[in-house]
Design a protein around this motif. Structure first.
Motif, PDB file in Angstrom:
ATOM      1  N   SER A   3      -7.364   6.662   2.178  1.00  0.00           N
ATOM      2  CA  SER A   3      -6.352   6.427   3.301  1.00  0.00           C
ATOM      3  C   SER A   3      -5.221   5.511   2.857  1.00  0.00           C
ATOM      4  O   SER A   3      -5.220   4.599   2.262  1.00  0.00           O
ATOM      5  N   ILE A   4      -3.976   6.122   3.155  1.00  0.00           N
ATOM      6  CA  ILE A   4      -2.852   5.568   2.647  1.00  0.00           C
ATOM      7  C   ILE A   4      -2.225   4.621   3.804  1.00  0.00           C
ATOM      8  O   ILE A   4      -1.982   5.015   4.786  1.00  0.00           O
ATOM      9  N   ILE A  17       4.836   8.865   3.445  1.00  0.00           N
ATOM     10  CA  ILE A  17       3.712   8.926   3.724  1.00  0.00           C
ATOM     11  C   ILE A  17       3.054  10.627   3.745  1.00  0.00           C
ATOM     12  O   ILE A  17       2.053  11.017   3.019  1.00  0.00           O
ATOM     13  N   ALA A  42      -4.059   8.481   6.896  1.00  0.00           N
ATOM     14  CA  ALA A  42      -3.135   7.346   6.814  1.00  0.00           C
ATOM     15  C   ALA A  42      -3.273   6.416   7.663  1.00  0.00           C
ATOM     16  O   ALA A  42      -3.974   6.783   8.653  1.00  0.00           O
ATOM     17  N   ARG A  98       0.499   2.738   5.722  1.00  0.00           N
ATOM     18  CA  ARG A  98       1.798   2.983   6.128  1.00  0.00           C
ATOM     19  C   ARG A  98       2.281   1.516   5.971  1.00  0.00           C
ATOM     20  O   ARG A  98       2.140   0.580   6.981  1.00  0.00           O
TER      21      ARG A  98
END
Ligand code: PNS
Length: 160
Positions: free
Chosen positions: A36-37, A49, A70, A39
């Motif tokens: 999971s990126i 993203i 994300a 933000r």
């Protein structure tokens, strides 16, 4: 056996072979792994993203139990939302440890139901970081050994 969902959070700007090594190890021991990126509105990223999600989806395609997502806000809130049991983080060297330990302790204080699990990448990846890869690419050096081909292509296109 419990059904263990692990989150592997990070900036992934861009994903490196070191990240992939950890994803491969994580995918083996957890039932599901969500990469999971964050933000992060404080940082000026090189890749958006959407670009980072696209690259991560492409390079994690071999693992059926790996998902890419994300998140914004607190990691522990996101973990609660996803009903995750584990936060996966990589430790490359002793220098990573202090920051990672602080984060793990704080996350435990904020949400006692999530365990942080540290994994160690192959030694050949121990000196790779996204920021060093960005710098080498920007200065015209070879990044072939550090990132998957799709990321190398996108880095070159972005920087040239
Ligand atoms: O790849 P990175 O930049 O080392 O990842 C850092 C990350 C995303 C794991 C960390 O900054 C994070 O979890 N941020 C979300 C906000 C949060 O929960 N902060 C409190 C951490 S104790």
């Amino acid at each position: 056996m419990k059904n263990v969902l692990a989150i592997y959070p990070g900036s992934f700007d861009p994903v490196t072979n070191g990240h992939l090594d950890l994803i491969e190890r994580g995918a083996k021991i957890f039932d599901r792994l969500v990469v999971s990126i964050l933000r992060n509105f404080d940082k000026e990223p090189l890749f958006t993203i959407d670009e980072r999600v696209e690259m991560l989806r492409e390079v994690t395609r071999p693992w059926a139990n790996v998902e890419v997502d994300a998140f914004s806000g607190l990691l522990v809130d996101y973990a609660r939302l996803r009903e995750a049991n584990v936060i996966l983080r990589g430790i490359r060297a002793v220098s990573d440890y202090e920051y990672e330990l602080q984060m793990a302790m704080m996350n435990r204080k904020l949400n006692k139901n999530v365990e942080t699990v540290f994994m160690v990448p192959a030694v050949s990846y121990s000196y790779i970081s996204s920021s060093v890869v960005r710098e080498i690419a920007r200065l015209g050096g070879s990044i072939t050994d550090f990132v998957p081909p799709v990321v190398e292509e996108r880095l070159r296109a972005k920087i040239l």
